[in-house]
Write a protein that holds these residues in place. Structure first.
Motif, PDB file in Angstrom:
ATOM      1  N   SER A 140       5.837  -1.535  -5.355  1.00  0.00           N
ATOM      2  CA  SER A 140       5.227  -1.957  -4.251  1.00  0.00           C
ATOM      3  C   SER A 140       4.717  -3.725  -4.837  1.00  0.00           C
ATOM      4  O   SER A 140       4.687  -4.716  -4.351  1.00  0.00           O
ATOM      5  CB  SER A 140       4.173  -1.444  -3.813  1.00  0.00           C
ATOM      6  OG  SER A 140       4.700  -0.318  -2.773  1.00  0.00           O
ATOM      7  N   TYR A 160      11.393  -1.750   3.280  1.00  0.00           N
ATOM      8  CA  TYR A 160      10.442  -0.934   2.282  1.00  0.00           C
ATOM      9  C   TYR A 160       9.089  -1.255   2.654  1.00  0.00           C
ATOM     10  O   TYR A 160       8.113  -0.473   2.632  1.00  0.00           O
ATOM     11  CB  TYR A 160      10.538  -1.671   0.958  1.00  0.00           C
ATOM     12  CG  TYR A 160       9.869  -0.867  -0.203  1.00  0.00           C
ATOM     13  CD1 TYR A 160      10.032   0.313  -0.746  1.00  0.00           C
ATOM     14  CD2 TYR A 160       8.748  -1.686  -0.501  1.00  0.00           C
ATOM     15  CE1 TYR A 160       9.382   0.784  -1.655  1.00  0.00           C
ATOM     16  CE2 TYR A 160       7.838  -0.973  -1.255  1.00  0.00           C
ATOM     17  CZ  TYR A 160       8.163   0.300  -1.884  1.00  0.00           C
ATOM     18  OH  TYR A 160       7.173   0.517  -2.864  1.00  0.00           O
ATOM     19  N   VAL A 174       7.524  -5.837  -5.493  1.00  0.00           N
ATOM     20  CA  VAL A 174       8.346  -6.453  -4.276  1.00  0.00           C
ATOM     21  C   VAL A 174       7.163  -7.289  -3.369  1.00  0.00           C
ATOM     22  O   VAL A 174       7.580  -8.236  -2.842  1.00  0.00           O
ATOM     23  CB  VAL A 174       8.527  -5.179  -3.360  1.00  0.00           C
ATOM     24  CG1 VAL A 174       9.118  -5.656  -2.100  1.00  0.00           C
ATOM     25  CG2 VAL A 174       9.806  -4.560  -4.040  1.00  0.00           C
ATOM     26  N   SER A 230      13.518  -5.317   1.454  1.00  0.00           N
ATOM     27  CA  SER A 230      11.956  -5.673   1.321  1.00  0.00           C
ATOM     28  C   SER A 230      11.352  -5.194   2.652  1.00  0.00           C
ATOM     29  O   SER A 230      10.013  -4.920   2.650  1.00  0.00           O
ATOM     30  CB  SER A 230      11.875  -6.999   0.581  1.00  0.00           C
ATOM     31  OG  SER A 230      12.217  -7.967   1.726  1.00  0.00           O
ATOM     32  N   ALA A 285      14.367  -1.446  -2.756  1.00  0.00           N
ATOM     33  CA  ALA A 285      13.088  -2.129  -2.079  1.00  0.00           C
ATOM     34  C   ALA A 285      13.388  -3.618  -2.284  1.00  0.00           C
ATOM     35  O   ALA A 285      12.939  -4.421  -1.174  1.00  0.00           O
ATOM     36  CB  ALA A 285      11.949  -1.664  -3.086  1.00  0.00           C
ATOM     37  N   HIS A 286      13.794  -4.132  -3.171  1.00  0.00           N
ATOM     38  CA  HIS A 286      14.039  -5.621  -3.414  1.00  0.00           C
ATOM     39  C   HIS A 286      14.969  -5.971  -2.301  1.00  0.00           C
ATOM     40  O   HIS A 286      15.146  -7.011  -1.780  1.00  0.00           O
ATOM     41  CB  HIS A 286      14.439  -6.143  -4.658  1.00  0.00           C
ATOM     42  CG  HIS A 286      13.383  -6.401  -5.567  1.00  0.00           C
ATOM     43  ND1 HIS A 286      12.562  -7.425  -5.350  1.00  0.00           N
ATOM     44  CD2 HIS A 286      12.604  -5.745  -6.717  1.00  0.00           C
ATOM     45  CE1 HIS A 286      11.541  -7.661  -6.349  1.00  0.00           C
ATOM     46  NE2 HIS A 286      11.959  -6.330  -7.142  1.00  0.00           N
TER      47      HIS A 286
END
Length: 234
Positions: free
Chosen positions: A198, A108, A201, A105, A101-102
């Motif tokens: 979430s 995501y 991020v 991003s 996710a990072h």
């Protein structure tokens, strides 16, 4: 795999469209995606790209499917190299989701962030890739339960007949023999996991609230495993 030159050329063009779409997603955001811009970077006139992708919504769907599969592939690869312990694998899965996710991003955000105005992802195309990580989690929950690593609640979980039907469908579809209480806790785990990722991020905490978010995330995993019913030996 495509077997004719024409089929291979079409497959390569579709791959290029998705790749360019990902680049525009990262730089411009999902709401600003444009097939004309994709066609320009592809080096063709705008009318030509419509032979492959009919609309912005179809491009978004391609990117959603691509993103779900990329995340799930990353998780699968991490699990394949992990110790044969479902609790440790749950930890590895959670860390892998956060790391991806990072690193991705924008992708995501397309999957788990603010919905794109006017776009509704077609379930028949996105459901299977979109549930791959959740199914992996549920399978790990079942393995941990069978191995005696999860503690049942002291009182029975009371659920309505309609929810019991839903739970029975989940058990049947995933071919998992797990009790209702574990389904409840499992859903709580994965919803909370993606909520924690979430919040990190999308910087919902604020930039200076927590000095070490890696440590915070490990503590969150511990807390979610506790919710799941895991009681490590001391």
């Amino acid at each position: 795999m495509p077997t004719t030159p024409r089929a291979r050329a079409r497959a390569q063009t579709m791959t290029d469209i998705v790749r360019i779409g990902r680049e525009h997603l990262a730089t411009d955001g999902a709401a600003a995606l444009s097939l004309r811009a994709v066609a320009r970077d592809l080096g063709v006139v705008s009318s030509a790209v419509y032979r492959y992708v009919s609309s912005r919504d179809e491009l978004l769907t391609l990117l959603v499917v691509d993103g779900y599969n990329a995340l799930a592939d990353e998780v699968d690869a991490a699990l394949a190299e992990s110790p044969d312990d479902p609790i440790e694998q749950i930890r590895i899965l959670a860390r892998t989701v956060r790391r991806w996710a990072h690193a991705e991003s924008a992708r995501y955000g397309l999957l788990f962030g603010t919905p794109v105005p006017g776009y509704d992802a077609p379930a028949d195309q996105t459901m299977a890739p979109g549930t791959r990580v959740i199914i992996s989690l549920q399978s790990l929950f079942a393995r941990a339960y069978r191995s005696g690593q999860l503690q049942a609640p002291s009182t029975d979980v009371r659920i309505s007949s309609s929810l019991a039907t839903n739970f029975a469908q989940i058990r049947d579809e995933l071919q998992l023999d797990i009790p209702d209480w574990l389904i409840v806790r499992g859903v709580t785990f994965w919803a909370s996991l993606f909520g924690a990722v979430s919040a990190d991020v999308f910087d919902m905490y604020g930039t200076e609230t927590f000095t070490d978010r890696d440590e915070l995330f490990e503590l969150q995993i511990d807390a979610l495993l506790d919710v799941l019913g895991h009681r490590p030996d001391h």
